[in-house]
Each structure stands twice: as C-alpha cells, then as structure tokens.
Design an enzyme around this catalytic site. Structure first.
Site, PDB file in Angstrom:
ATOM      1  N   CYS A  11     -32.286  45.527 -25.292  1.00 40.77           N
ATOM      2  CA  CYS A  11     -33.102  44.949 -25.925  1.00 40.77           C
ATOM      3  C   CYS A  11     -33.242  43.418 -25.674  1.00 40.77           C
ATOM      4  O   CYS A  11     -33.831  42.861 -25.049  1.00 40.77           O
ATOM      5  CB  CYS A  11     -32.157  45.210 -27.097  1.00 40.77           C
ATOM      6  SG  CYS A  11     -31.104  44.402 -28.210  1.00 40.77           S
ATOM      7  N   ARG A  17     -30.422  45.286 -31.482  1.00 42.77           N
ATOM      8  CA  ARG A  17     -30.896  46.821 -31.201  1.00 42.77           C
ATOM      9  C   ARG A  17     -29.492  47.058 -30.111  1.00 42.77           C
ATOM     10  O   ARG A  17     -29.469  48.449 -30.452  1.00 42.77           O
ATOM     11  CB  ARG A  17     -32.244  47.416 -31.169  1.00 42.77           C
ATOM     12  CG  ARG A  17     -33.176  47.297 -32.467  1.00 42.77           C
ATOM     13  CD  ARG A  17     -34.548  46.857 -31.905  1.00 42.77           C
ATOM     14  NE  ARG A  17     -35.057  45.738 -31.248  1.00 42.77           N
ATOM     15  CZ  ARG A  17     -35.793  45.224 -30.376  1.00 42.77           C
ATOM     16  NH1 ARG A  17     -37.343  46.414 -30.266  1.00 42.77           N
ATOM     17  NH2 ARG A  17     -36.004  44.249 -29.701  1.00 42.77           N
ATOM     18  N   ASP A 131     -38.127  46.297 -33.193  1.00 39.58           N
ATOM     19  CA  ASP A 131     -37.121  44.772 -33.316  1.00 39.58           C
ATOM     20  C   ASP A 131     -37.283  44.656 -34.814  1.00 39.58           C
ATOM     21  O   ASP A 131     -37.831  44.150 -35.811  1.00 39.58           O
ATOM     22  CB  ASP A 131     -37.929  44.208 -32.599  1.00 39.58           C
ATOM     23  CG  ASP A 131     -37.111  42.782 -32.769  1.00 39.58           C
ATOM     24  OD1 ASP A 131     -36.523  42.318 -33.209  1.00 39.58           O
ATOM     25  OD2 ASP A 131     -37.366  41.531 -32.091  1.00 39.58           O
TER      26      ASP A 131
END
Ligand code: 4NP
Length: 170
Positions: A11, A17, A131
């Site tokens: 990420c 994440r 996000d």
C-alpha cells in the site's frame, strides 16, 4: 511439495491496509493449515513510517477480531523485491502505478480485489481497497471485511493455480 509462493502486499504507508492484509492472510492460512505453502510480507511505496508499528487503528481492528499483528513498516525496494517475491498484491491504482514505475514487472502485480470472483476479470480496473488513514474505525472495519474476502479468494485461486501447474492436489 511445491516451493512456497512468496506474496508481498503493498500500500502507500504500510501502516493501514497492507499490514492488515498480511495479518489476515496469515490468519486465514493458519486456520486452513496452509502456512507452509506461502511466505508473506508487506511494504509501502512511501517512506514516512519505515521502522514503526502499524497504525493503532489497524492494530485495534485486528485485535478486536483476534488476529495477530507484529509488522514493522518498510518501504518497497523494487530492485531487490522484484526478484525475491512472486506476487505483489496492491490496494489501489496509485499503488499499482507506483509499483510498476519502481520496476516490478506487470505480470507480478495484482489488485487485491481482482481475486474476488465478482471482479476477477477486471484486472487493474478492480475496485480499490480505500485508504482509511484519514477515516474512522468504521472505515478500518470496512477495509478488514474487503481484505478478508480478497484473502480467502486469493488462497483459493493461488492454490488452484499451483495444483494446475504441478498436477498436485491441493
Ligand atoms: P496505508 O495508509 O497506505 O493503507 O498504510 C496510509 C498511511 C499513511 C499515509 C497514507 C496512507 N501517510 O500519508 O502517511
């Protein structure tokens, strides 16, 4: 027994994440007694959080669901990582572009949600795992649910591919 498949989750910051994806993937593998079939790690394309723990909301979201996490953030090093890892599983199209721009070959890169049967044909057009960094605990919970679906589907698809390649039963 085939060589373990080496999977790197990617990420932007490597605190929300991708470390959550790594922890969920390892948890699902353990529950299916498949941990010897994969080597798993995560990294970020950005450098800001290198050496630090996951975001405390990531940790809380996982702890609330009894999933272990002990990741220390690190940055993608495309030159070394592209050789060492078989598959780079990215969260969104910005990660996708950044990983390619850093030099990872396109055939090694997949969007996380492209493993979910509903999105499998979409490749890089698969939906993003959004996000949650500027978001709420609910956003982290939604990311957990998306990544759970992606991880289950990934394990199924990658094992099916491995048996097709080796002729072995999974
Ligand atoms: P992640 O979330 O990419 O899911 O780890 C982010 C974490 C930190 C930042 C951006 C996204 N940041 O800009 O510091």
């Amino acid at each position: 027994m085939p060589q373990p498949l080496r999977v790197m989750f990617v990420c932007l910051g490597n605190i929300c994440r991708s470390p959550m994806a790594e922890a969920i993937f390892v948890d699902r593998l353990n529950k299916r007694s498949l941990s010897d079939r994969f080597v798993v790690d995560s990294c970020g394309t950005g450098h800001w959080h290198v050496g630090g723990p996951a975001d405390e909301r990531t940790i809380r979201t996982l702890q609330d669901r009894s999933v272990k996490i002990d990741h220390v953030a690190r940055q993608l090093n495309a030159r070394a990582d592209a050789n060492e890892w078989d598959l780079f599983v990215v969260m969104d199209s910005m990660n996708y572009r950044n990983v390619l721009a850093a030099g990872v070959p396109r055939e090694k890169v997949r969007m996380a949600m492209s493993f979910v049967p509903a999105y499998r044909g979409l490749a890089e057009q698969a939906p993003a795992v959004p996000d949650p960094y500027e978001g709420t605990m609910e956003d982290f919970g939604a990311v957990y649910d998306m990544l759970g679906d992606a991880c289950d589907a990934m394990i199924d698809e990658l094992l099916a591919n491995a048996s097709a390649t080796t002729g072995a039963r999974s």
